[in-house]
Scaffold this motif. Sequence first.
Motif, PDB file in Angstrom:
ATOM      1  N   SER A 177       0.832  -1.204   0.000  1.00  0.00           N
ATOM      2  CA  SER A 177       0.000   0.000   0.000  1.00  0.00           C
ATOM      3  C   SER A 177       0.862   1.247   0.000  1.00  0.00           C
ATOM      4  N   ALA A 178       0.352   2.295  -0.660  1.00  0.00           N
ATOM      5  CA  ALA A 178       0.989   3.613  -0.666  1.00  0.00           C
ATOM      6  C   ALA A 178      -0.099   4.641  -0.396  1.00  0.00           C
ATOM      7  N   ASP A 179       0.069   5.421   0.656  1.00  0.00           N
ATOM      8  CA  ASP A 179      -0.936   6.410   1.052  1.00  0.00           C
ATOM      9  C   ASP A 179      -2.308   5.777   1.223  1.00  0.00           C
ATOM     10  N   GLY A 180      -2.315   4.555   1.751  1.00  0.00           N
ATOM     11  CA  GLY A 180      -3.573   3.878   2.030  1.00  0.00           C
ATOM     12  C   GLY A 180      -4.203   3.196   0.836  1.00  0.00           C
ATOM     13  N   GLU A 181      -3.599   3.327  -0.337  1.00  0.00           N
ATOM     14  CA  GLU A 181      -4.144   2.710  -1.541  1.00  0.00           C
ATOM     15  C   GLU A 181      -3.327   1.466  -1.909  1.00  0.00           C
ATOM     16  N   PRO A 182      -3.986   0.352  -2.271  1.00  0.00           N
ATOM     17  CA  PRO A 182      -3.233  -0.850  -2.662  1.00  0.00           C
ATOM     18  C   PRO A 182      -2.550  -0.665  -4.012  1.00  0.00           C
ATOM     19  N   VAL A 183      -1.248  -0.966  -4.049  1.00  0.00           N
ATOM     20  CA  VAL A 183      -0.492  -0.819  -5.296  1.00  0.00           C
ATOM     21  C   VAL A 183       0.090  -2.151  -5.769  1.00  0.00           C
ATOM     22  N   GLY A 184      -0.082  -3.195  -4.966  1.00  0.00           N
ATOM     23  CA  GLY A 184       0.401  -4.520  -5.353  1.00  0.00           C
ATOM     24  C   GLY A 184      -0.103  -5.559  -4.373  1.00  0.00           C
ATOM     25  N   SER A 185      -0.089  -6.805  -4.806  1.00  0.00           N
ATOM     26  CA  SER A 185      -0.500  -7.904  -3.918  1.00  0.00           C
ATOM     27  C   SER A 185       0.169  -9.186  -4.388  1.00  0.00           C
ATOM     28  N   ALA A 186       0.163 -10.174  -3.517  1.00  0.00           N
ATOM     29  CA  ALA A 186       0.782 -11.459  -3.840  1.00  0.00           C
ATOM     30  C   ALA A 186       0.294 -12.496  -2.846  1.00  0.00           C
ATOM     31  N   ARG A 187       0.464 -13.786  -3.225  1.00  0.00           N
ATOM     32  CA  ARG A 187       0.068 -14.880  -2.338  1.00  0.00           C
ATOM     33  C   ARG A 187       1.179 -15.932  -2.331  1.00  0.00           C
ATOM     34  N   MET A 188       1.152 -16.780  -1.328  1.00  0.00           N
ATOM     35  CA  MET A 188       2.079 -17.901  -1.275  1.00  0.00           C
ATOM     36  C   MET A 188       1.370 -19.112  -0.693  1.00  0.00           C
ATOM     37  N   GLU A 189       1.520 -20.252  -1.390  1.00  0.00           N
ATOM     38  CA  GLU A 189       1.034 -21.541  -0.906  1.00  0.00           C
ATOM     39  C   GLU A 189       2.213 -22.295  -0.304  1.00  0.00           C
ATOM     40  N   LEU A 190       2.022 -22.782   0.920  1.00  0.00           N
ATOM     41  CA  LEU A 190       3.038 -23.595   1.580  1.00  0.00           C
ATOM     42  C   LEU A 190       2.565 -25.042   1.555  1.00  0.00           C
ATOM     43  N   TYR A 191       3.430 -25.929   1.109  1.00  0.00           N
ATOM     44  CA  TYR A 191       3.054 -27.331   0.939  1.00  0.00           C
ATOM     45  C   TYR A 191       3.801 -28.180   1.972  1.00  0.00           C
ATOM     46  N   PRO A 192       3.205 -28.414   3.139  1.00  0.00           N
ATOM     47  CA  PRO A 192       3.889 -29.152   4.206  1.00  0.00           C
ATOM     48  C   PRO A 192       4.348 -30.530   3.744  1.00  0.00           C
ATOM     49  N   GLY A 193       5.538 -30.915   4.202  1.00  0.00           N
ATOM     50  CA  GLY A 193       6.075 -32.216   3.848  1.00  0.00           C
ATOM     51  C   GLY A 193       6.765 -32.246   2.509  1.00  0.00           C
ATOM     52  N   THR A 194       6.856 -31.103   1.817  1.00  0.00           N
ATOM     53  CA  THR A 194       7.547 -31.026   0.532  1.00  0.00           C
ATOM     54  C   THR A 194       8.693 -30.032   0.634  1.00  0.00           C
ATOM     55  N   ALA A 195       9.457 -29.937  -0.440  1.00  0.00           N
ATOM     56  CA  ALA A 195      10.567 -28.984  -0.493  1.00  0.00           C
ATOM     57  C   ALA A 195      10.133 -27.624  -1.031  1.00  0.00           C
ATOM     58  N   PHE A 196       8.854 -27.476  -1.405  1.00  0.00           N
ATOM     59  CA  PHE A 196       8.429 -26.323  -2.193  1.00  0.00           C
ATOM     60  C   PHE A 196       7.392 -25.441  -1.499  1.00  0.00           C
ATOM     61  N   ALA A 197       7.527 -24.147  -1.773  1.00  0.00           N
ATOM     62  CA  ALA A 197       6.463 -23.180  -1.542  1.00  0.00           C
ATOM     63  C   ALA A 197       6.152 -22.551  -2.891  1.00  0.00           C
ATOM     64  N   GLY A 198       4.883 -22.224  -3.134  1.00  0.00           N
ATOM     65  CA  GLY A 198       4.482 -21.685  -4.426  1.00  0.00           C
ATOM     66  C   GLY A 198       4.141 -20.203  -4.338  1.00  0.00           C
ATOM     67  N   LEU A 199       4.717 -19.396  -5.219  1.00  0.00           N
ATOM     68  CA  LEU A 199       4.418 -17.973  -5.290  1.00  0.00           C
ATOM     69  C   LEU A 199       3.355 -17.748  -6.354  1.00  0.00           C
ATOM     70  N   TRP A 200       2.286 -17.055  -5.980  1.00  0.00           N
ATOM     71  CA  TRP A 200       1.153 -16.877  -6.876  1.00  0.00           C
ATOM     72  C   TRP A 200       0.676 -15.424  -6.852  1.00  0.00           C
ATOM     73  N   GLY A 201       0.166 -14.986  -8.001  1.00  0.00           N
ATOM     74  CA  GLY A 201      -0.577 -13.737  -8.069  1.00  0.00           C
ATOM     75  C   GLY A 201       0.190 -12.466  -7.856  1.00  0.00           C
ATOM     76  N   GLY A 202       1.518 -12.490  -7.884  1.00  0.00           N
ATOM     77  CA  GLY A 202       2.266 -11.261  -7.675  1.00  0.00           C
ATOM     78  C   GLY A 202       2.001 -10.253  -8.787  1.00  0.00           C
ATOM     79  N   GLY A 203       1.567  -9.073  -8.425  1.00  0.00           N
ATOM     80  CA  GLY A 203       1.284  -8.056  -9.433  1.00  0.00           C
ATOM     81  C   GLY A 203       1.351  -6.658  -8.845  1.00  0.00           C
ATOM     82  N   THR A 204       1.698  -5.695  -9.694  1.00  0.00           N
ATOM     83  CA  THR A 204       1.827  -4.297  -9.287  1.00  0.00           C
ATOM     84  C   THR A 204       1.011  -3.429 -10.237  1.00  0.00           C
ATOM     85  N   VAL A 205       0.315  -2.435  -9.705  1.00  0.00           N
ATOM     86  CA  VAL A 205      -0.453  -1.541 -10.571  1.00  0.00           C
ATOM     87  C   VAL A 205       0.520  -0.783 -11.476  1.00  0.00           C
ATOM     88  N   ALA A 206       0.032  -0.391 -12.647  1.00  0.00           N
ATOM     89  CA  ALA A 206       0.906   0.116 -13.707  1.00  0.00           C
ATOM     90  C   ALA A 206       1.791   1.269 -13.262  1.00  0.00           C
TER      91      ALA A 206
END
Length: 265
Positions: A177-206
């Motif tokens: 957020s910048a000045d209270g306005e959302p300018v980007g977002s992202a998510r992460m899935e954690l997969y217990p018992g595996t070697a991997f975490a997944g990065l999803w949906g990362g994006g920034t307004v133009a």
Amino acid sequence: MRPTEIRDLFDRELREHARPDGPGVRVERSGPLVRQVGGPDDWNGVVWSEPGLDAEGADAAIAAQIAHWDGLGHEAFEWKLYSHDGPADLGERLRAAGFAAEPSETLLVAPVESLTGLPGAHPPAGVELRAVTDAAGVELVALAHERAFGTDAGRLRHQVLTRLEQAPDDFVALVASADGEPVGSARMELYPGTAFAGLWGGGTVAEWRGRGVYRALVAYRARIAAERGYRYVQVDATDMSAPILRRLGFTALGTTTPYVYRLAR
């Protein structure tokens, strides 16, 4: 590990032995396939197929999946096809059966430890990153997503809110957020018992692109993954984000293409 070894580990841990990506959904073995089945607002589709799948087996499996989701009354489902899946003409067989290919993405992986100390990993001046924990935060994530990608975030809103309410331990949602306005977002899935975490949906307004918001979102999630003991982070990257991630040290393991089947109703 060599890239092919990491890819084999990814296939085994996150595809063949996939876990449901949210409450109320289930993962099933269907002959030579593994699929996820949920409600109409959940992601429904095929996540893995046996390496030795031949042409005859592929055609039978395709017909079986169409019949399965038709019987559930869903409007659509996806076959997530990776470039190393067989048979070699599986994409053509899916199209012949009525599936439509959406834009391909690059499967990228990086060791978590290589991302936790990235130069310039902190957000630019005036931008705050925070983890989302409530409905108000989910609205900010959805708004940032809509502004960054130009798509409706109704389904995303439902999925993120459900995860945070019912299964928050293996899921992270962030908003910048910048000045209270959302300018980007992202998510992460954690997969217990595996070697991997997944990065999803990362994006920034133009208007905020090129200032380091995206890099900061990657590094923030990598630090969480490292704290939880994961070895790798994985991304299905668009043509816009793939060059950035390559510069951050991600390695390409292939491509993945969503093939979507829309059922007549």
